[in-house]
Design an enzyme around this catalytic site. Structure first.
Site, PDB file in Angstrom:
ATOM      1  N   GLY C 246       0.674  -1.455  -0.004  1.00  0.00           N
ATOM      2  CA  GLY C 246      -0.119  -0.063  -0.143  1.00  0.00           C
ATOM      3  C   GLY C 246       0.669   1.342  -0.062  1.00  0.00           C
ATOM      4  N   ILE C 473      -0.361  -5.625   5.411  1.00  0.00           N
ATOM      5  CA  ILE C 473      -0.262  -5.039   4.284  1.00  0.00           C
ATOM      6  C   ILE C 473       1.255  -5.621   4.033  1.00  0.00           C
ATOM      7  CG2 ILE C 473      -1.633  -3.136   4.296  1.00  0.00           C
ATOM      8  CD1 ILE C 473       0.607  -1.158   4.669  1.00  0.00           C
ATOM      9  N   GLY C 516       0.477   1.355  12.979  1.00  0.00           N
ATOM     10  CA  GLY C 516      -0.480  -0.144  12.903  1.00  0.00           C
ATOM     11  C   GLY C 516      -0.128  -0.942  13.954  1.00  0.00           C
ATOM     12  N   ASN C 623       8.841  -8.222  16.793  1.00  0.00           N
ATOM     13  CA  ASN C 623       9.472  -9.107  16.142  1.00  0.00           C
ATOM     14  C   ASN C 623      10.561  -8.728  15.290  1.00  0.00           C
ATOM     15  OD1 ASN C 623       9.876 -10.969  14.107  1.00  0.00           O
ATOM     16  ND2 ASN C 623       7.772 -11.844  14.314  1.00  0.00           N
ATOM     17  N   GLN C 630      10.623  -4.696   7.518  1.00  0.00           N
ATOM     18  CA  GLN C 630       9.762  -3.408   7.257  1.00  0.00           C
ATOM     19  C   GLN C 630      11.067  -2.210   6.819  1.00  0.00           C
ATOM     20  OE1 GLN C 630       6.907  -3.043   6.524  1.00  0.00           O
ATOM     21  NE2 GLN C 630       6.191  -1.979   8.336  1.00  0.00           N
ATOM     22  N   GLY C 694       6.403   3.182  16.265  1.00  0.00           N
ATOM     23  CA  GLY C 694       6.193   2.714  14.744  1.00  0.00           C
ATOM     24  C   GLY C 694       7.482   2.242  14.153  1.00  0.00           C
ATOM     25  N   GLY C 696       7.249   1.234  10.581  1.00  0.00           N
ATOM     26  CA  GLY C 696       7.181   0.978   9.293  1.00  0.00           C
ATOM     27  C   GLY C 696       7.670   2.098   8.154  1.00  0.00           C
ATOM     28  N   GLU C 697       8.157   3.090   9.106  1.00  0.00           N
ATOM     29  CA  GLU C 697       8.575   4.435   8.167  1.00  0.00           C
ATOM     30  C   GLU C 697       9.673   5.127   8.519  1.00  0.00           C
ATOM     31  OE1 GLU C 697       4.068   5.869   6.809  1.00  0.00           O
ATOM     32  OE2 GLU C 697       4.870   6.967   8.618  1.00  0.00           O
TER      33      GLU C 697
END
Lengths: 179, 316, 737
Positions: C246, C473, C516, C623, C630, C694, C696-697
């Site tokens: 995504g 995702i 998320g 994890n 990621q 977070g 992911g970014e």
């Protein structure tokens, strides 16, 4: 424009394929690609449609043992061919070694390019065995060895936007090293 | 994609007759380019004659020491052929610099030679393009031109030939063999095979309707050092911004052709004669009369630098 | 569960399962091609019709007429829906766009028709038979040309908003500073290029709609689509168990979902629609390109005295600005600060969220500027960043960071990467024909808190079922949720079944903004906490003393099998996490240090990343295996941002010309070496009961700049306009002959 309107049912074809060791006979519109024949007609949706124009590699399957983009091939052209898709390589309870290595190395994220990556990797191992050169091959006349630059070049047909390349390379190298 | 009928040709003669006799009929072999263009209705054949199973796939030695490559030999088969690897290295190198393993398994020698251009405006069917709709105009002129040709262009088209294999075939002085609908055969020098756009950019090659490429022949191996360098933004799976094919002899003479810069593989024999004088002289002569845009003028110095790289490696 | 005080010790701290590198529990489905994505629901929809979207071929204006007669008469066509026959659909959440309906065209490839046919081939062929007339207006599509007409962005506080921030006197400080920098930087428009196109299968039954779609946040899509269709959201069920990537493109509903629903309604049969790949760049959303001006002032010791960061981007009227100055608010100390943003009007695909919105393009610029400033100061770029670290919000110095270990990231990274071997003199290291350099950049990204719900059920066989509309995702949600439930309830991870992405399940945070993992697991933590209490009560334990481990519930000397609690029937608990004001009291953020080694061909300017390392400080890593994925994925995207990715506008026609995966280049295998990631271990009790943040970014933030700085170190050439393609180096590379 008029031709399409007038065309009616022109252009249907009968295609007999062996897919994942099963004989399949399909009555198809001649326009159906191998990719859509697999996904929409045989419900083998493991082969993915990422772009439908040969730009991503998600639709990679093995035809007569060789990898191709299923999106850039008509089903009709494969009458009599032997097709192996990701579903034919292994199942959740009976994984192919490359599939198992992908899990062990976390060589994917979203999973959408993954079947294509795995089919490609299986084919790459065979291509190296067969002495097919690549852009990364040093001496064209020497036997090919699957070092990391060879592996990365050969896998470059399969785009992974999640960016699992580093792990994919290690998963494939892991299998190559064992075989 | 318009509906079409499909047949698998039983023989070359039958294939040629089928295509010659039916309006809108086309050969299909690998199909990797044709099918893509059909999806956009840039190509709209009414009938496809699948020639993939014809016995035109072999690669065989010629009595004069050359090599005859069947039109249907795949890119992979050609690049992996022992003699190609050993004696025509520039060809093997060019082929594996192009496309991907998947595409090379499907793409055929003749199909690769006949692949159409990759100008983004050729694909933008809502805009004019003289290749798509003759006389409609060239949308690339004044548009985004970074990938497009700098030399050999015309005011009607600045699309580049995107091939790699063809660039190598050009320095190898290959010949294209065909069979025509009347059964006669002809041989076309590779240098005459890709046409410059002039005022008819839609005519890209000299083949008549129904004329089938049967083979590409290579003369005796030229010896020397073979190099192919392809420059692109990413490391693989991209068309050339500039590529250079070189066969370099020990005395410093040799042959040079450039890819990605012109509507056809760009070899200027007078320019390559300047090889002993160095890359600047060769490129200055080869690109004489070039008409680059602001967006792609860098290709000319890049061509010089790519040639310099190849020559430095060749000497090394 | 309302989280408003710093977390104390809790069951997650045992880290017997959470924090371990468990393999993905959905891995076997994905590697065998048996995980079903939105367009593949043959299991649910037996005989779908096929929709083909037709995009506008102008950038701005009106559709005046659509002649669909030929298309409607074409073989197999069941319906042609034209935009003129529908009212403009109300824009969904977080977008200003009408996805379908009405005559107005606001961007190229806006959906103007849907052809529905019995087969894919019939729909595609018939689409070419439409005749569409337009009244076209000139499109505004050149950011540089429109920037002078841009409007200032007003201050709106909040982590995700651009900020106008003026502290002290920047002009005076710059005038007084012995060392200054004033440069402009450009970042291009980018497209997400996720591998699975936007796709939806829609089926109506008795006035109710079910869609199988590719959505990052189930509730956002569901609410937006219900609103667009005038449907009660209870009458719309959405399933998105697997999503093929995504990166922000699927945060908001797109035309595939609306048109599949409308198409299915029109033909009275299920309909499936995938947004064709060549339409995605212009029909979908983009990361907006920016022009940024950065001015820095420092004293001779390398302490920043002034930071001015201005960014302008363009967007459709009513759409939001790319918050490129956002990271500059919080990453470095400096007493005088001036951060501002302007927004111009561009008639291009809507600028919207793409992975690390704001931070990613902002740091692409700021972290080059920091490299340049370090060079001017004659200070090592790692040391320069360390010197300007801040432990407080520079705007409100009483507000501290909950956890901030940027210095440790930089120091550890420098050590691991061999930074000491870097030659600070640019263009001085060669390896054959390659010029080799190293670069560093800092990463920063806010940690966002969102309410998130989950349901957990203890089955009679002792298994646990987790249900939430959270999505995976590719992020690893399935696995970390299973780990969380297993840890909380003291069962092995194999005993947990996780079901995701169904709007019938409790509403979760969804996947976006790197919010998320932390929020969704915290929502499940809340539900498990409730279940633990229920179990303890059933077994006669005091929940305060009880330990859940190895399938047993234990307090003091007494133990009982967990299973016993469910002997009379499954036990279900549902809860959600909500947050108090801890994010106002503390700055919560994630940090990274990115290191890159790049080789540049001295002849051709071709660039190859040879090594890369990221050191990440993002709270508890739930994890390490999936978290690492990621981060390497984000680094890969960073390499793309640095070296190749750019949507290119044809300014005459107002659209992105390279709108497919051939024209828009993203990295391929050959571009990416082995990537190294190190996680710091600093659980953040202020963030959530999971003490995670977070992940992911943050891996994207600074990654491109590290590569850019390495190119400079290799060549001495400073490119300030991304992507750094070889044509921008060519005239400054060493002479060759």
């Amino acid at each position: 424009m008029a031709r399409a309107q007038a065309a009616g049912t022109m252009g249907s074809v009968v295609v007999a394929l062996t897919v994942n060791d099963e004989r399949r006979r399909l009555d198809l519109d001649s326009r159906v690609t191998l990719l859509d024949a697999l996904r929409e007609h045989l419900h083998l949706t493991g082969t993915k449609k990422g772009c439908d124009h040969g730009h991503c590699g998600a639709c990679t399957v093995l035809v007569n043992g060789v990898r191709i983009n299923a999106c850039l091939s008509l089903a009709a052209m494969h009458d009599g061919d032997v097709v192996t898709t990701i579903e034919g390589l292994g199942r959740p309870d009976r994984l192919h070694p490359v599939q198992a290595a992908f899990i062990a190395h976390d060589a994917f994220q979203c999973g959408y390019c993954t079947p294509g990556q795995i089919c490609s990797a299986v084919a790459v191992l065979a291509e190296v065995e067969a002495g097919v050169p690549s852009h990364a091959t040093g001496d064209l006349t020497a036997p090919v060895t699957l070092d990391t630059s060879e592996l990365r070049e050969r896998m470059s047909a399969n785009i992974c936007r999640c960016g699992a390349y580093s792990n994919i390379a290690e998963a494939v190298a892991d299998v190559a090293g064992r075989s | 994609m318009r509906p079409f009928t499909y047949e698998r040709a039983a023989s070359a003669e039958a294939a040629v007759a089928a295509v010659a006799s039916r309006p809108g009929a086309r050969f299909i072999a690998g199909g990797t380019n044709l099918l893509d263009l059909m999806k956009f209705q840039i190509e709209t054949p009414a009938h496809l004659v699948d020639i993939r199973h014809l016995p035109l796939r072999g690669i065989e030695d010629l009595p004069d020491g050359g090599l005859r490559i069947g039109a249907l030999a795949t890119n992979t088969e050609v690049a992996a052929h022992p003699r190609v690897k050993r004696e025509y290295g520039v060809l093997a190198r060019a082929i594996v610099a192009g496309a991907t393993g998947q595409l090379r398994n499907k793409a055929t020698t003749a199909g690769n030679l006949l692949q159409r251009n990759r100008c983004p405006y050729f694909y933008e069917t809502s805009l004019p393009c003289n290749k798509r709709q003759p006389g409609s105009g060239c949308s690339a002129l004044g548009g985004v031109t970074r990938s497009l040709a700098v030399v050999g262009t015309s005011p009607h088209c600045i699309a580049q030939n995107p091939g790699d294999m063809a660039v190598a075939l050009r320095v190898l002085d290959a010949t294209v063999e065909t069979v025509r609908p009347d059964g006669s055969q002809r041989r076309i020098a590779i240098g005459d095979f890709h046409l410059l756009p002039g005022d008819r950019p839609e005519i890209e090659h000299p083949l008549a309707p129904g004329e089938l490429v049967t083979a590409v022949t290579l003369p005796r191996p030229p010896g020397g050092t073979h190099r192919y360098h392809k420059v692109r933004d990413r490391a693989s799976y991209a068309f050339a911004i500039v590529s250079v094919a070189v066969v370099l002899q020990e005395d410093g003479t040799g042959r040079v052709a450039f890819g990605g810069v012109a509507p056809r593989p760009w070899r200027v024999e007078d320019a390559e004669a300047l090889l002993p004088s160095g890359p600047a002289a060769v490129v200055a002569a080869a690109f004489q009369g070039a008409t680059p845009t602001a967006g792609n003028a860098f290709k000319i110095p890049l061509a010089e630098r790519a040639l310099a790289l190849v020559l430095s490696e060749g000497r090394a | 569960m309302h989280f408003d005080t710093s977390a104390g010790r809790n069951p997650i701290d045992a880290q017997t399962i959470v924090g371990r590198p468990h393999r993905r529990i959905d891995g076997a489905l994905k590697v065998t091609g048996t995980a079903p994505y939105a367009y593949e629901r043959h299991d649910a929809v037996a005989d779908p019709t096929y929709g083909w979207i037709v995009g506008a071929s102008i950038a701005r204006g009106r559709v005046t007429r659509i002649d669909a007669a030929a298309a409607r008469a074409a073989p197999g066509v069941l319906a042609v829906l034209t935009t003129l026959e529908y009212d403009a659909a109300p824009p969904g959440f977080r977008t200003t766009l009408t996805l379908f309906g009405g005559a107005e065209v606001r961007h190229y490839h806006q959906a103007v028709a849907l052809v529905v046919a019995g087969t894919f081939e019939e729909a595609r062929a018939a689409a070419h038979l439409l005749r569409i007339d337009y009244d076209s207006e000139p499109a505004r599509c050149d950011l540089a040309a429109e920037a002078p007409k841009s409007e200032p962005i007003a201050d709106r506080d909040g982590p995700d908003y651009p900020v106008v921030d003026r502290i002290g006197d920047v002009e005076a400080a710059l005038a007084a500073a012995p060392v200054t920098l004033d440069e402009s930087y450009g970042t291009p428009d980018q497209t997400h290029a996720m591998m699975e196109p936007h796709a939806t299968t829609a089926a109506w039954r008795d006035g109710k709609l079910t869609i199988w779609t590719s959505a990052q946040v189930v509730s956002w899509h569901r609410n937006s689509l219900a609103q667009a269709l005038g449907l009660a959201k209870e009458d719309l069920r959405l399933e998105a168990p697997f999503i093929g990537g995504g990166f922000g493109s699927k945060l908001i509903m797109r035309s595939d979902a609306l048109l599949a629903a409308l198409g299915a309604k029109a033909v009275g049969r299920p309909c499936k629609v995938a947004l064709q790949r060549p339409l995605i760049a212009n029909n979908g959303t983009r990361r907006a390109g920016t022009i940024q001006r950065i001015r820095l002032g420092a004293d001779r010791d390398g302490r920043l005295t002034a930071i001015a960061h201005h960014s302008v981007n363009g967007n459709l009227p009513g759409a939001f600005a790319e918050a490129a100055v956002a990271p500059t608010r919080l990453i470095y100390a400096a007493p005088n600060r001036d951060l501002s943003m302007r927004l111009a009007t561009l008639d291009l695909a809507e600028g919207n969220d793409m992975r690390a919105p704001g931070e990613a393009p902002g740091l692409m610029a700021l972290e080059i500027a920091m490299d340049e400033m370090a060079e001017r100061l004659g200070i090592d770029p790692v040391a320069f960043r360390i010197r300007n670290d801040t432990q407080v919000d520079p705007r409100r110095p009483q507000r501290r960071f909950s956890e901030r270990h940027l210095i440790e990231c930089l120091e550890l990274g420098a050590d691991r990467f061999g930074w000491a071997r870097r030659n600070p003199v640019p263009g001085s290291v060669s390896d054959g024909r390659w010029l080799v350099g190293m670069g560093v950049a800092a990463g920063f990204r806010q940690n966002l808190l969102m309410p998130s719900g989950a349901r957990v059920r203890l089955e009679q066989d002792g298994r646990l079922s987790v249900e939430t509309d959270m999505t995976d995702i590719g992020t690893g949600s399935y696995t970390i949720l299973a780990q969380t439930a297993a840890e909380m309830m003291g069962v092995p991870i194999e005993a947990v079944t996780v079901r995701l992405g169904d709007s019938d399940y409790p509403e979760a945070a969804g996947s976006g903004g790197q919010f998320g993992a932390n929020n969704a697991t915290s929502g499940l933590y809340a539900a498990c906490t409730t279940l633990r209490a229920t179990v303890a009560a059933r077994l006669g334990f005091d929940v305060e003393d009880v330990v859940f481990a190895d399938g047993m519930v234990t307090a003091g000397r007494r133990s009982a099998p967990l299973l016993d609690a469910a002997k009379d029937g499954p036990l279900t608990a549902e809860d959600r996490i909500t947050y108090g004001d801890l994010d106002k009291e503390f700055v919560q953020a994630t940090f990274g240090a990115q290191f890159a080694e790049v080789a540049v061909d001295r002849f051709t300017g071709e660039m190859r990343v040879r090594r890369m390392l990221a050191v990440i400080d993002a709270g508890r890593v739930l994890n390490p295996l999936t978290a690492r994925s990621q981060v390497i994925g984000a680094m890969t995207m960073g390499v793309g941002s640095a070296l190749m990715e750019a949507l290119v506008v044809d300014t005459r026609h107002g659209f992105f010309i390279n709108h497919d995966l051939g024209g828009y280049e993203v990295p391929v295998h050959a571009d990416i070496p082995h990537l190294d990631v190190v996680f710091l271990d600093h659980p953040d009790p202020v963030s959530s009961p999971m003490k995670a943040k977070g992940i992911g970014e943050i891996g994207l933030c600074g990654a491109a700049a590290a590569v850019a700085n390495a190119v400079h170190n290799a060549t001495g050439i400073r490119v300030r306009d991304y992507p750094i393609t070889l044509d921008k180096l060519l005239d400054r590379l060493p002479r060759v002959a």
